[in-house]
Design a protein around this motif. Structure first.
Motif, short mmCIF file in Angstrom:
data_model
loop_
_atom_site.label_atom_id
_atom_site.label_comp_id
_atom_site.label_asym_id
_atom_site.label_seq_id
_atom_site.Cartn_x
_atom_site.Cartn_y
_atom_site.Cartn_z
N ALA A 32 0.83 -1.20 0.00
CA ALA A 32 0.00 0.00 0.00
C ALA A 32 0.87 1.25 0.00
O ALA A 32 0.60 2.22 -0.74
CB ALA A 32 -0.93 -0.02 1.21
N ASP A 33 1.92 1.25 0.83
CA ASP A 33 2.83 2.40 0.87
C ASP A 33 3.54 2.58 -0.47
O ASP A 33 3.73 3.71 -0.94
CB ASP A 33 3.86 2.20 1.97
CG ASP A 33 3.27 2.30 3.37
OD1 ASP A 33 2.15 2.83 3.50
OD2 ASP A 33 3.92 1.82 4.32
N LEU A 34 3.93 1.46 -1.08
CA LEU A 34 4.63 1.53 -2.35
C LEU A 34 3.73 2.10 -3.44
O LEU A 34 4.15 2.96 -4.23
CB LEU A 34 5.12 0.14 -2.75
CG LEU A 34 6.02 0.06 -3.99
CD1 LEU A 34 7.35 0.76 -3.73
CD2 LEU A 34 6.26 -1.41 -4.38
N ARG A 35 2.49 1.64 -3.48
CA ARG A 35 1.54 2.16 -4.47
C ARG A 35 1.31 3.65 -4.29
O ARG A 35 1.26 4.42 -5.26
CB ARG A 35 0.22 1.40 -4.37
CG ARG A 35 0.27 -0.03 -4.89
CD ARG A 35 -1.12 -0.66 -4.86
NE ARG A 35 -1.14 -1.97 -5.49
CZ ARG A 35 -1.04 -3.11 -4.83
NH1 ARG A 35 -0.91 -3.11 -3.50
NH2 ARG A 35 -1.08 -4.26 -5.47
N ALA A 36 1.19 4.08 -3.04
CA ALA A 36 0.98 5.51 -2.78
C ALA A 36 2.20 6.32 -3.20
O ALA A 36 2.07 7.42 -3.77
CB ALA A 36 0.70 5.71 -1.28
N GLU A 37 3.38 5.79 -2.96
CA GLU A 37 4.61 6.49 -3.34
C GLU A 37 4.76 6.59 -4.86
O GLU A 37 5.22 7.61 -5.38
CB GLU A 37 5.81 5.76 -2.75
CG GLU A 37 7.16 6.36 -3.11
CD GLU A 37 8.31 5.55 -2.54
OE1 GLU A 37 9.32 5.41 -3.25
OE2 GLU A 37 8.19 5.06 -1.41
N MET A 38 4.38 5.53 -5.55
CA MET A 38 4.59 5.48 -7.00
C MET A 38 3.49 6.16 -7.79
O MET A 38 3.66 6.45 -8.99
CB MET A 38 4.70 4.02 -7.45
CG MET A 38 5.92 3.30 -6.94
SD MET A 38 5.98 1.58 -7.50
CE MET A 38 6.08 1.81 -9.30
N ALA A 39 2.34 6.43 -7.18
CA ALA A 39 1.19 6.96 -7.90
C ALA A 39 1.53 8.26 -8.63
O ALA A 39 1.98 9.23 -8.02
CB ALA A 39 0.03 7.19 -6.94
N GLY A 40 1.35 8.24 -9.92
CA GLY A 40 1.56 9.42 -10.74
C GLY A 40 3.01 9.77 -10.99
O GLY A 40 3.30 10.75 -11.69
N ALA A 41 3.95 8.99 -10.47
CA ALA A 41 5.37 9.33 -10.63
C ALA A 41 5.92 8.95 -11.99
O ALA A 41 6.96 9.45 -12.41
CB ALA A 41 6.19 8.65 -9.54
N GLN A 42 5.24 8.04 -12.67
CA GLN A 42 5.66 7.58 -14.00
C GLN A 42 7.10 7.07 -14.00
O GLN A 42 7.89 7.40 -14.89
CB GLN A 42 5.48 8.69 -15.04
CG GLN A 42 4.03 9.11 -15.23
CD GLN A 42 3.85 10.14 -16.32
OE1 GLN A 42 4.77 10.90 -16.63
NE2 GLN A 42 2.66 10.20 -16.89
#
Length: 354
Positions: free
Chosen positions: A284-294
């Motif tokens: 969950a933390d990883l998904r939040a960190e990566m969201a929109g970062a491309q």
């Protein structure tokens, strides 16, 4: 006359120059590749973990156990990587060369991917300090075990003086899997090509100690391999310059040496350990960190790529090809180490290059 010739021939056949080449066993494909380059045409080392083998769930076959028992020399990364092999080696009479304990080896903890930047700051210095395979290390016994002698001196070779091998027992309590810990000392040291150059010299010295009649050949082979690797290192460093300042994500934390050597940024990993599934909170933390970062995310050989692909779809990241840090999918042999380094560079560049 016939009798004279026969006596002379017999003396040659029993002379030291034709002594038996040492029987050598190696653990991982990249280690096998380096040793094979040093042995050259004189012999071929045995490889325990062939194509597709997983060091974290590996079980020795009876034939491999016999090979270990009969080996004159075992060359391996060390118990930090394959704890099961340490137990398999107990009680044997042959020599060991633990590569992580070779003096001068660059060691680092997990999460220190940018700890040393020698390759990408200067592509020419890789030749410095490694000019002669035969004399790069005058102490031929370094890093290996002579009748139970310790390895405490290995702590001198890296920045964590006093704790270099305190981590050896961490993270090896996973039952049959025995995955190495992903806190503390990182055992993936073969992914720094300068370590590989250093180890070529150490292997040559050890083989020369066991087989003096062929010592010059081992040294020459190691020097030729070292020169080829230095050229590959310069070539790879130049290629990967375009990937600097392009953070990316990997399946597990195995690439710190490679990233640090070439100035790359591993932003995070899906799994903290090879044999353990990632926890829900971490994902969950990883998904939040990566969201929109491309950013790019790379799956890994021998692990299901579906999770990395799913994360990429959910976060807008780019899914790169599977990386293979241990060469488990490559054809074993002298060429494997170079193919491993090129393969990692190719895979990373295919996704992160601007």
């Amino acid at each position: 006359m016939r009798y004279t010739i026969s006596v002379a021939l017999a003396s040659l056949l029993t002379g030291p120059a034709l002594a038996e080449v040492p029987r050598v066993v190696t653990d991982l494909p990249p280690v096998h590749s380096l040793v094979a380059q040093v042995m050259g045409d004189l012999g071929e080392p045995d490889l325990l973990l062939g194509q597709g083998a997983d060091p974290h769930s590996f079980q020795l076959r009876p034939s491999q156990a016999r090979a270990l028992a009969n080996a004159d020399l075992v060359v391996w990364i060390g118990p930090e990587m394959t704890r099961w092999l340490e137990r398999a080696l107990e009680g044997r009479k042959g020599e060991e060369l633990r590569l992580m304990q070779v003096e001068g080896t660059h060691l680092q903890d997990f999460g220190e991917g940018a700890a040393h930047d020698h390759a990408w700051d200067s592509h020419d210095h890789v030749d410095e300090g490694h000019d002669h395979a035969g004399d790069a290390h005058d102490h031929a016994d370094e890093g290996h075990d002579h009748a139970g002698e310790g390895h405490d001196h290995a702590d001198e070779s890296h920045d964590h003086a006093g704790d270099a091998h305190d981590h050896a027992d961490e993270g090896h309590h996973h039952g049959e899997h025995e995955g190495h810990s992903h806190a503390g000392l990182d055992p993936h040291a073969w992914l720094d090509p300068e370590n590989a150059q250093l180890w070529l010299a150490a292997v040559a010295r050890e083989l020369g100690h066991l087989d003096p009649g062929n010592a010059a050949t081992y040294a020459a082979n190691a020097e030729a391999a070292r020169a080829a690797l230095a050229e590959l290192d310069r070539e790879t460093a130049a290629r990967l310059e375009q990937a600097q300042n392009q953070p990316f994500y990997v399946f597990h934390d195995a690439y710190g040496y490679f990233a640090g050597h070439y100035g790359l940024t591993v932003q995070g990993s899906v799994s903290a350990g090879d044999a353990a599934a990632p926890g829900a909170a971490h994902l969950a933390d990883l998904r939040a960190e990566m969201a929109g970062a491309q950013r790019c995310i790379f799956p890994e050989a021998q692990h299901d790529a579906k999770l990395a692909s799913q994360i990429a779809q959910e976060t807008g990241a780019k899914a790169g090809p599977a990386l293979d840090p241990s060469g488990s999918t490559l054809e074993p042999g002298p060429q494997l180490y170079a193919n491993l380094i090129r393969g990692l560079a190719d895979g990373i560049l295919s996704c992160v290059a601007p």
